[in-house]
Design a protein around this motif. Structure first.
Motif: not given
Length: 352
Positions: A216-222, A233-237, A249-254, A263-265
């Motif tokens: 998963i990719i985790l991206m800061a909400e606050d 980083p504002i996101a980590y894997r 936020h929890i993200l998963k590529a489609k 993630y790198y983007s």
């Protein structure tokens, strides 16, 4: 070292009221916070600079080797313990070292030949650390340039011709925020374990259960490093079993999009225009979905770019690990050499 090598600092310095610095003088921070008071450095020049006595103390040793020896000793565990003891016992709002308690500092002073040998050994380690720092800076700059070129399509990898397109995050990734469950510190204290408990900027704790087992990719909400996105980083894997709170936020590529490329983007992306105004910067889910990413038309090109950047990260990680081992080695050397537990020059060897 035996008791005969223990002297008080005042026995090794020239008594002088001169406040102008010469090369080889030692400066000691006499007033500051407890953790900074007693910070010591050897002055390398230029000569003739004035030292402000309320903030710094100047010492001029009879031997340059002893000046460097004291600097190393004062920066080590025993020296810091002495200074922090003085700071803790000083009166007033700001911890302060006086000339009297500095002059009474017990200092193990080996023969000059040994002082020089220890100084050279530690200087060699310092040079190795400086070389690693320079190499790390170069590798990080190369990675930053590669990200700028590869993630925007300015530089294309051989064999790929299909056009890139601008996609929103909603188009390329699933948002799995429904899986998030916050836990307070008291709850976590009853759940100690081995699984990462994750927040906005990384792992906060380890607990005995998990709610996600995935890449998963985790991206800061606050609470993220939004203003510092270029360097932090504002996101980590994260891969594997973990628990995520409600600050990321929890993200998963489609399907059709590479997870590592996404993630790198995102990791150093400027998302300031998407943040909600208020006392605490926040990336709402609805705004996050609007974030745009330049994306290759072929998933294989996304993967190729991700592999290059992953390899660069692996190099940087290996260098960071090597630097940390070297730093710990220096710390161990200082503890051994500056206390006489390990001797570099046979006892009784004459000074040269």
């Amino acid at each position: 070292m035996n008791d005969e090598t223990i002297k008080y600092l005042e026995e090794t310095i020239d008594a002088s009221s001169d406040l102008f610095l010469l090369q080889g003088d030692v400066l000691v921070q006499r007033a500051n916070t407890t953790d900074l008071v007693g910070t010591t450095a050897v002055f390398d020049g230029p000569s003739g600079i004035y030292v402000y006595p309320d903030l710094m103390m100047r010492m001029r040793f009879r031997e340059l080797a002893t000046a460097h020896w004291f600097w190393r000793y004062a920066s080590g565990a025993d020296g810091r313990r002495y200074f922090m003891g003085i700071a803790a016992g000083s009166s007033g709002s700001m911890p302060k070292i006086t000339g009297d308690n500095l002059r009474r500092m017990p200092l193990p002073v080996p023969p000059l030949a040994e002082q020089r040998a220890v100084a050279k050994a530690l200087a060699d380690v310092d040079a190795l650390l400086a070389g690693l720092d320079g190499l790390l800076a170069k590798k990080r700059d190369l990675k930053q340039a590669a990200m700028q070129q590869l993630l925007t399509g300015q530089t294309r990898l051989p064999g790929f011709r299909r056009k890139w397109a601008v996609k929103t995050l909603e188009e390329i990734a699933e948002c799995l925020d429904d899986l998030r469950v916050p836990l307070n510190e008291a709850q976590r204290s009853r759940m100690r374990g081995d699984y990462p408990y994750c927040g906005a900027n990384g792992v906060l704790d380890y607990i005995d259960r998990y709610i996600i087992d995935d890449d998963i990719i985790l991206m800061a909400e606050d609470g993220g490093y939004f203003d510092e996105y270029k360097t932090r980083p504002i996101a980590y894997r994260l891969k594997g079993k973990c628990w995520v709170n409600n600050h990321a936020h929890i993200l998963k590529a489609k399907l059709g999009f590479d997870q590592v490329f996404v993630y790198y983007s995102l990791v150093h992306k400027n998302i300031l225009p998407f943040l909600a105004n208020g006392t605490r910067a926040k990336l709402n889910k609805s705004e996050m979905k609007k974030i745009e990413i330049e994306t290759p038309g072929e998933e294989s090109e996304q993967a190729a770019i991700a592999n290059i950047l992953s390899d660069m990260d692996a190099e940087i990680f290996a260098l960071e690990a090597r630097r940390e081992k070297t730093r710990l080695l220096k710390q161990a050397m200082m503890q051994e050499l500056l206390t006489g537990k390990t001797r570099l020059v046979p006892t009784g060897e004459p000074d040269a």
